[in-house]
Enzyme design. Sequence first.
Site, PDB file in Angstrom:
ATOM      1  N   TYR A 138      -1.588  -0.687  10.385  1.00 37.86           N
ATOM      2  CA  TYR A 138      -1.694  -1.036   8.964  1.00 37.86           C
ATOM      3  C   TYR A 138      -0.353  -0.798   8.268  1.00 37.86           C
ATOM      4  O   TYR A 138       0.126  -1.641   7.500  1.00 37.86           O
ATOM      5  CB  TYR A 138      -2.808  -0.175   8.348  1.00 37.86           C
ATOM      6  CG  TYR A 138      -3.106  -0.440   6.891  1.00 37.86           C
ATOM      7  CD1 TYR A 138      -3.799  -1.570   6.487  1.00 37.86           C
ATOM      8  CD2 TYR A 138      -2.703   0.464   5.913  1.00 37.86           C
ATOM      9  CE1 TYR A 138      -4.086  -1.798   5.152  1.00 37.86           C
ATOM     10  CE2 TYR A 138      -2.986   0.249   4.570  1.00 37.86           C
ATOM     11  CZ  TYR A 138      -3.679  -0.886   4.189  1.00 37.86           C
ATOM     12  OH  TYR A 138      -3.965  -1.113   2.865  1.00 37.86           O
ATOM     13  N   SER A 180       0.873  -1.183   0.000  1.00 35.47           N
ATOM     14  CA  SER A 180       0.000   0.000   0.000  1.00 35.47           C
ATOM     15  C   SER A 180       0.905   1.227   0.000  1.00 35.47           C
ATOM     16  O   SER A 180       2.099   1.119   0.309  1.00 35.47           O
ATOM     17  CB  SER A 180      -0.850  -0.008   1.268  1.00 35.47           C
ATOM     18  OG  SER A 180      -1.431   1.260   1.508  1.00 35.47           O
TER      19      SER A 180
HETATM   20  N1  LIG Z   1      -8.601  -0.076  -2.024  1.00 34.96           N
HETATM   21  C1  LIG Z   1      -7.558   0.651  -1.701  1.00 34.96           C
HETATM   22  O1  LIG Z   1      -7.618   1.884  -1.762  1.00 34.96           O
HETATM   23  C2  LIG Z   1      -6.266  -0.015  -1.289  1.00 34.96           C
HETATM   24  C3  LIG Z   1      -5.088   0.744  -1.306  1.00 34.96           C
HETATM   25  C4  LIG Z   1      -3.899   0.154  -0.937  1.00 34.96           C
HETATM   26  C5  LIG Z   1      -3.858  -1.168  -0.576  1.00 34.96           C
HETATM   27  N2  LIG Z   1      -5.003  -1.893  -0.546  1.00 34.96           N
HETATM   28  C6  LIG Z   1      -4.888  -3.300  -0.152  1.00 34.96           C
HETATM   29  O2  LIG Z   1      -5.444  -4.087  -1.188  1.00 34.96           O
HETATM   30  C7  LIG Z   1      -5.882  -5.337  -0.656  1.00 34.96           C
HETATM   31  C8  LIG Z   1      -7.296  -5.591  -1.141  1.00 34.96           C
HETATM   32  O3  LIG Z   1      -8.122  -4.545  -0.672  1.00 34.96           O
HETATM   33  P1  LIG Z   1      -9.457  -4.085  -1.417  1.00 34.96           P
HETATM   34  O4  LIG Z   1      -9.427  -2.617  -1.479  1.00 34.96           O
HETATM   35  O5  LIG Z   1      -9.652  -4.876  -2.645  1.00 34.96           O
HETATM   36  O6  LIG Z   1     -10.501  -4.466  -0.258  1.00 34.96           O
HETATM   37  P2  LIG Z   1     -11.876  -5.252  -0.301  1.00 34.96           P
HETATM   38  O7  LIG Z   1     -12.416  -5.122   1.072  1.00 34.96           O
HETATM   39  O8  LIG Z   1     -12.701  -4.821  -1.462  1.00 34.96           O
HETATM   40  O9  LIG Z   1     -11.424  -6.765  -0.564  1.00 34.96           O
HETATM   41  C9  LIG Z   1     -10.730  -7.509   0.387  1.00 34.96           C
HETATM   42  C10 LIG Z   1     -11.213  -8.946   0.348  1.00 34.96           C
HETATM   43  O10 LIG Z   1     -10.453  -9.667   1.321  1.00 34.96           O
HETATM   44  C11 LIG Z   1     -11.342 -10.517   2.029  1.00 34.96           C
HETATM   45  N3  LIG Z   1     -10.793 -10.789   3.354  1.00 34.96           N
HETATM   46  C12 LIG Z   1     -10.748  -9.974   4.436  1.00 34.96           C
HETATM   47  N4  LIG Z   1     -10.233 -10.623   5.478  1.00 34.96           N
HETATM   48  C13 LIG Z   1      -9.918 -11.873   5.072  1.00 34.96           C
HETATM   49  C14 LIG Z   1      -9.371 -13.014   5.688  1.00 34.96           C
HETATM   50  N5  LIG Z   1      -9.039 -13.005   6.993  1.00 34.96           N
HETATM   51  N6  LIG Z   1      -9.192 -14.134   4.964  1.00 34.96           N
HETATM   52  C15 LIG Z   1      -9.556 -14.177   3.661  1.00 34.96           C
HETATM   53  N7  LIG Z   1     -10.098 -13.133   3.011  1.00 34.96           N
HETATM   54  C16 LIG Z   1     -10.275 -11.999   3.709  1.00 34.96           C
HETATM   55  C17 LIG Z   1     -12.653  -9.765   2.095  1.00 34.96           C
HETATM   56  O11 LIG Z   1     -13.738 -10.638   2.345  1.00 34.96           O
HETATM   57  C18 LIG Z   1     -12.701  -9.111   0.720  1.00 34.96           C
HETATM   58  O12 LIG Z   1     -13.352  -9.935  -0.229  1.00 34.96           O
HETATM   59  C19 LIG Z   1      -5.734  -5.220   0.854  1.00 34.96           C
HETATM   60  O13 LIG Z   1      -4.546  -5.878   1.245  1.00 34.96           O
HETATM   61  C20 LIG Z   1      -5.621  -3.723   1.100  1.00 34.96           C
HETATM   62  O14 LIG Z   1      -4.892  -3.435   2.260  1.00 34.96           O
HETATM   63  C21 LIG Z   1      -6.211  -1.356  -0.909  1.00 34.96           C
END
Ligand SMILES: NC(=O)c1ccc[n+]([C@@H]2O[C@H](COP(=O)([O-])OP(=O)(O)OC[C@H]3O[C@@H](n4cnc5c(N)ncnc54)[C@H](O)[C@@H]3O)[C@@H](O)[C@H]2O)c1
Length: 249
Positions: free
Chosen positions: A152, A139
Amino acid sequence: MSNTAIITGGGSGLGQSTALRLADEGVNIVVVDVSEKGGNDTVEKVKEKGVDAIFIKADVSKAEEVKNYVDKTLEHFGSIDYFFNNAGISGSGKYFLDTDIKEIEQIVGINLLGALYGLRYVAEVMVKNGGGSIVNTASSAGVIGQDTVVTYAATKHGIVGMTKSLVAEYAKDGLRVNAIAPGPTETPMVKNYFEANPEMKKNAEAGIPQKRLGTPEEVAETVAFLLTSKAQYINGETIRIDGGFTNTK
Ligand SMILES: NC(=O)c1ccc[n+]([C@@H]2O[C@H](COP(=O)([O-])OP(=O)(O)OC[C@H]3O[C@@H](n4cnc5c(N)ncnc54)[C@H](O)[C@@H]3O)[C@@H](O)[C@H]2O)c1
């Protein structure tokens, strides 16, 4: 024979977009998620593109469930070529001294231990089979310091560290391991949040040189590039996908 990818957190957001993008390349998909609804939704969408896909329910913070998704993948597809080690949660956004220990344990358990368990079991298979390619999700909070994200940020800086160090040990065995560092990206969750808080969206966009949030498709494009043979000589790298945000801090 088609390649196979495991995608954790594949039931939503960046995981789902990447599943769809890899399906366009003819890759078979294993969707790992704690959410059955999200996981099955992705499988359905991926299958519409003509590749094979299965959903395996797992909480990535539990080592035995991680081992199980690796074993089940091998039973069904026989190999693991690509791994998008992506499941993660963000936390409450409180200042660190207002954060309770339970939340710290939960974020570390999913984001850091979950990612390490995945690497431990998947990389073992890949090294045994002559190699493979992995992308870990860090991230912006994995490359710069920011307020309200101390735990985080600890986990996401950890992702960058495990990415580089795994390469030091196993690149010679055919393993490529890279990370992505997305800035705020308009996944459904972020989109809903900003729709309810338009002022927050304006503030977020104002701090980004390109003056907009990223899209899940832009992230998926980078992950697909890193995972496949197009990025054959890129190893241990963390690619920022953030419209210039962290490089101008
Ligand atoms: N969206 C953003 O702005 C952003 C920015 C930087 C990093 N990220 C990172 O990207 C990754 C995905 O995030 P996203 O934005 O797609 O979020 P999201 O919430 O849309 O998707 C995350 C998915 O992970 C699943 N999940 C959560 N806990 C879990 C567990 N213990 N075991 C298995 N599955 C689990 C959830 O059910 C969900 O389907 C994460 O690691 C997040 O930290 C997101």
